[in-house]
Scaffold this motif. Structure first.
Motif, PDB file in Angstrom:
ATOM      1  N   ARG A 181      32.213  40.138  58.110  1.00 50.76           N
ATOM      2  CA  ARG A 181      31.272  40.968  57.345  1.00 50.76           C
ATOM      3  C   ARG A 181      31.895  41.428  56.035  1.00 50.76           C
ATOM      4  O   ARG A 181      31.229  41.443  54.993  1.00 50.76           O
ATOM      5  CB  ARG A 181      30.836  42.172  58.193  1.00 50.76           C
ATOM      6  N   ILE A 182      33.160  41.793  56.070  1.00 42.21           N
ATOM      7  CA  ILE A 182      33.871  42.202  54.854  1.00 42.21           C
ATOM      8  C   ILE A 182      33.925  41.040  53.870  1.00 42.21           C
ATOM      9  O   ILE A 182      33.653  41.212  52.678  1.00 42.21           O
ATOM     10  CB  ILE A 182      35.284  42.716  55.196  1.00 42.21           C
ATOM     11  N   ASP A 183      34.242  39.857  54.357  1.00 40.60           N
ATOM     12  CA  ASP A 183      34.306  38.680  53.479  1.00 40.60           C
ATOM     13  C   ASP A 183      32.940  38.371  52.866  1.00 40.60           C
ATOM     14  O   ASP A 183      32.852  38.003  51.689  1.00 40.60           O
ATOM     15  CB  ASP A 183      34.837  37.469  54.239  1.00 40.60           C
ATOM     16  N   ARG A 184      31.871  38.512  53.655  1.00 41.91           N
ATOM     17  CA  ARG A 184      30.527  38.266  53.117  1.00 41.91           C
ATOM     18  C   ARG A 184      30.158  39.283  52.040  1.00 41.91           C
ATOM     19  O   ARG A 184      29.635  38.919  50.987  1.00 41.91           O
ATOM     20  CB  ARG A 184      29.487  38.297  54.237  1.00 41.91           C
ATOM     21  N   MET A 185      30.439  40.555  52.303  1.00 43.26           N
ATOM     22  CA  MET A 185      30.135  41.593  51.305  1.00 43.26           C
ATOM     23  C   MET A 185      30.960  41.370  50.039  1.00 43.26           C
ATOM     24  O   MET A 185      30.433  41.490  48.927  1.00 43.26           O
ATOM     25  CB  MET A 185      30.412  42.989  51.868  1.00 43.26           C
ATOM     26  N   HIS A 186      32.224  41.072  50.202  1.00 46.75           N
ATOM     27  CA  HIS A 186      33.095  40.832  49.060  1.00 46.75           C
ATOM     28  C   HIS A 186      32.610  39.624  48.267  1.00 46.75           C
ATOM     29  O   HIS A 186      32.586  39.647  47.031  1.00 46.75           O
ATOM     30  CB  HIS A 186      34.537  40.626  49.531  1.00 46.75           C
ATOM     31  N   GLY A 187      32.194  38.577  48.950  1.00 43.26           N
ATOM     32  CA  GLY A 187      31.686  37.379  48.288  1.00 43.26           C
ATOM     33  C   GLY A 187      30.430  37.663  47.472  1.00 43.26           C
ATOM     34  O   GLY A 187      30.281  37.182  46.342  1.00 43.26           O
ATOM     35  N   ARG A 188      29.520  38.460  48.043  1.00 44.46           N
ATOM     36  CA  ARG A 188      28.296  38.826  47.305  1.00 44.46           C
ATOM     37  C   ARG A 188      28.627  39.664  46.081  1.00 44.46           C
ATOM     38  O   ARG A 188      28.061  39.447  45.000  1.00 44.46           O
ATOM     39  CB  ARG A 188      27.336  39.581  48.223  1.00 44.46           C
ATOM     40  N   ASP A 189      29.517  40.619  46.231  1.00 41.01           N
ATOM     41  CA  ASP A 189      29.903  41.449  45.086  1.00 41.01           C
ATOM     42  C   ASP A 189      30.606  40.625  44.015  1.00 41.01           C
ATOM     43  O   ASP A 189      30.384  40.817  42.821  1.00 41.01           O
ATOM     44  CB  ASP A 189      30.805  42.604  45.527  1.00 41.01           C
ATOM     45  N   ARG A 190      31.445  39.705  44.445  1.00 40.20           N
ATOM     46  CA  ARG A 190      32.156  38.834  43.504  1.00 40.20           C
ATOM     47  C   ARG A 190      31.163  37.960  42.730  1.00 40.20           C
ATOM     48  O   ARG A 190      31.264  37.815  41.519  1.00 40.20           O
ATOM     49  CB  ARG A 190      33.148  37.977  44.285  1.00 40.20           C
ATOM     50  N   LEU A 191      30.206  37.391  43.446  1.00 40.65           N
ATOM     51  CA  LEU A 191      29.180  36.566  42.808  1.00 40.65           C
ATOM     52  C   LEU A 191      28.356  37.386  41.821  1.00 40.65           C
ATOM     53  O   LEU A 191      28.061  36.926  40.710  1.00 40.65           O
ATOM     54  CB  LEU A 191      28.279  35.933  43.870  1.00 40.65           C
ATOM     55  N   GLY A 192      28.001  38.599  42.194  1.00 43.91           N
ATOM     56  CA  GLY A 192      27.246  39.478  41.296  1.00 43.91           C
ATOM     57  C   GLY A 192      28.029  39.822  40.040  1.00 43.91           C
ATOM     58  O   GLY A 192      27.481  39.842  38.933  1.00 43.91           O
ATOM     59  N   ALA A 193      29.311  40.077  40.191  1.00 41.64           N
ATOM     60  CA  ALA A 193      30.147  40.414  39.033  1.00 41.64           C
ATOM     61  C   ALA A 193      30.291  39.214  38.098  1.00 41.64           C
ATOM     62  O   ALA A 193      30.225  39.359  36.867  1.00 41.64           O
ATOM     63  CB  ALA A 193      31.527  40.894  39.488  1.00 41.64           C
ATOM     64  N   ILE A 194      30.465  38.035  38.668  1.00 42.78           N
ATOM     65  CA  ILE A 194      30.581  36.820  37.852  1.00 42.78           C
ATOM     66  C   ILE A 194      29.262  36.544  37.139  1.00 42.78           C
ATOM     67  O   ILE A 194      29.243  36.173  35.957  1.00 42.78           O
ATOM     68  CB  ILE A 194      31.044  35.634  38.721  1.00 42.78           C
ATOM     69  N   ALA A 195      28.146  36.746  37.830  1.00 40.55           N
ATOM     70  CA  ALA A 195      26.830  36.558  37.203  1.00 40.55           C
ATOM     71  C   ALA A 195      26.635  37.552  36.063  1.00 40.55           C
ATOM     72  O   ALA A 195      26.075  37.204  35.014  1.00 40.55           O
ATOM     73  CB  ALA A 195      25.726  36.710  38.244  1.00 40.55           C
ATOM     74  N   PHE A 196      27.097  38.788  36.254  1.00 40.66           N
ATOM     75  CA  PHE A 196      26.992  39.794  35.197  1.00 40.66           C
ATOM     76  C   PHE A 196      27.800  39.379  33.974  1.00 40.66           C
ATOM     77  O   PHE A 196      27.323  39.495  32.845  1.00 40.66           O
ATOM     78  CB  PHE A 196      27.471  41.161  35.697  1.00 40.66           C
ATOM     79  N   VAL A 197      29.013  38.884  34.178  1.00 39.84           N
ATOM     80  CA  VAL A 197      29.855  38.449  33.054  1.00 39.84           C
ATOM     81  C   VAL A 197      29.184  37.283  32.321  1.00 39.84           C
ATOM     82  O   VAL A 197      29.133  37.259  31.091  1.00 39.84           O
ATOM     83  CB  VAL A 197      31.278  38.075  33.533  1.00 39.84           C
ATOM     84  N   ALA A 198      28.649  36.330  33.083  1.00 37.01           N
ATOM     85  CA  ALA A 198      27.961  35.198  32.455  1.00 37.01           C
ATOM     86  C   ALA A 198      26.744  35.678  31.660  1.00 37.01           C
ATOM     87  O   ALA A 198      26.502  35.213  30.532  1.00 37.01           O
ATOM     88  CB  ALA A 198      27.540  34.179  33.511  1.00 37.01           C
ATOM     89  N   ALA A 199      25.994  36.621  32.225  1.00 33.60           N
ATOM     90  CA  ALA A 199      24.807  37.139  31.537  1.00 33.60           C
ATOM     91  C   ALA A 199      25.174  37.875  30.254  1.00 33.60           C
ATOM     92  O   ALA A 199      24.500  37.718  29.225  1.00 33.60           O
ATOM     93  CB  ALA A 199      24.024  38.062  32.470  1.00 33.60           C
TER      94      ALA A 199
END
Length: 105
Positions: free
Chosen positions: A17-35
Motif C-alpha cells: 500500500r505504501i508503494d502504491r501511494m508513493h507511486g501515485r504521488d510520484r506520478l502526480g509530481a512528475i505530471a505537474f513538472v511536465a505541465a
C-alpha cells in the motif's frame, strides 16, 4: 494475537500500500513538472514575437529558466525526501485512513 504480531502479519500488505501511494504521488509530481514546463514554454513562445525590446526578451527568458529550474529542483528534492521517508510518511497516512474507515463501520 497482540498488536505487535498483527502489525507484523500485515506488514507486507502495508508495504504494498505504501508503494502504491508513493507511486501515485510520484506520478502526480512528475505530471505537474511536465505541465509547468509545457505551460511556461508555451507562454514564452507565444509572446516572444510580440516583444520587440531585446532586454525584455532576455529578462523573460532568464525568468522562465529560473522558474522552471527552481520548480523542477524543488519537486526532485521532494521526491527524494518522500522516497527516503516513505514508510514513515505513508505509514502514518494509512494508519489514519484505516482508523477513519474503522470508525465509519
Amino acid at each position: 494475537m497482540d498488536a505487535t504480531s498483527s502489525q507484523h502479519a500485515g506488514s507486507t500488505t502495508l508495504d504494498e500500500r505504501i508503494d502504491r501511494m508513493h507511486g501515485r504521488d510520484r506520478l502526480g509530481a512528475i505530471a505537474f513538472v511536465a505541465a509547468i514546463w509545457l505551460t511556461i514554454l508555451f507562454a514564452l513562445f507565444t509572446v516572444w514575437p510580440y516583444i520587440e525590446v531585446p532586454g525584455i526578451r532576455i529578462i523573460l527568458a532568464v525568468a522562465a529558466v529560473l522558474v522552471l529550474g527552481l520548480n523542477t529542483a524543488a519537486i526532485a528534492a521532494m521526491l527524494r525526501h518522500y522516497s527516503d521517508d516513505k514508510h514513515f510518511i505513508y505509514g502514518l497516512d494509512l494508519k489514519h485512513l484505516d482508523e477513519m474507515r474503522r470508525r465509519r463501520t
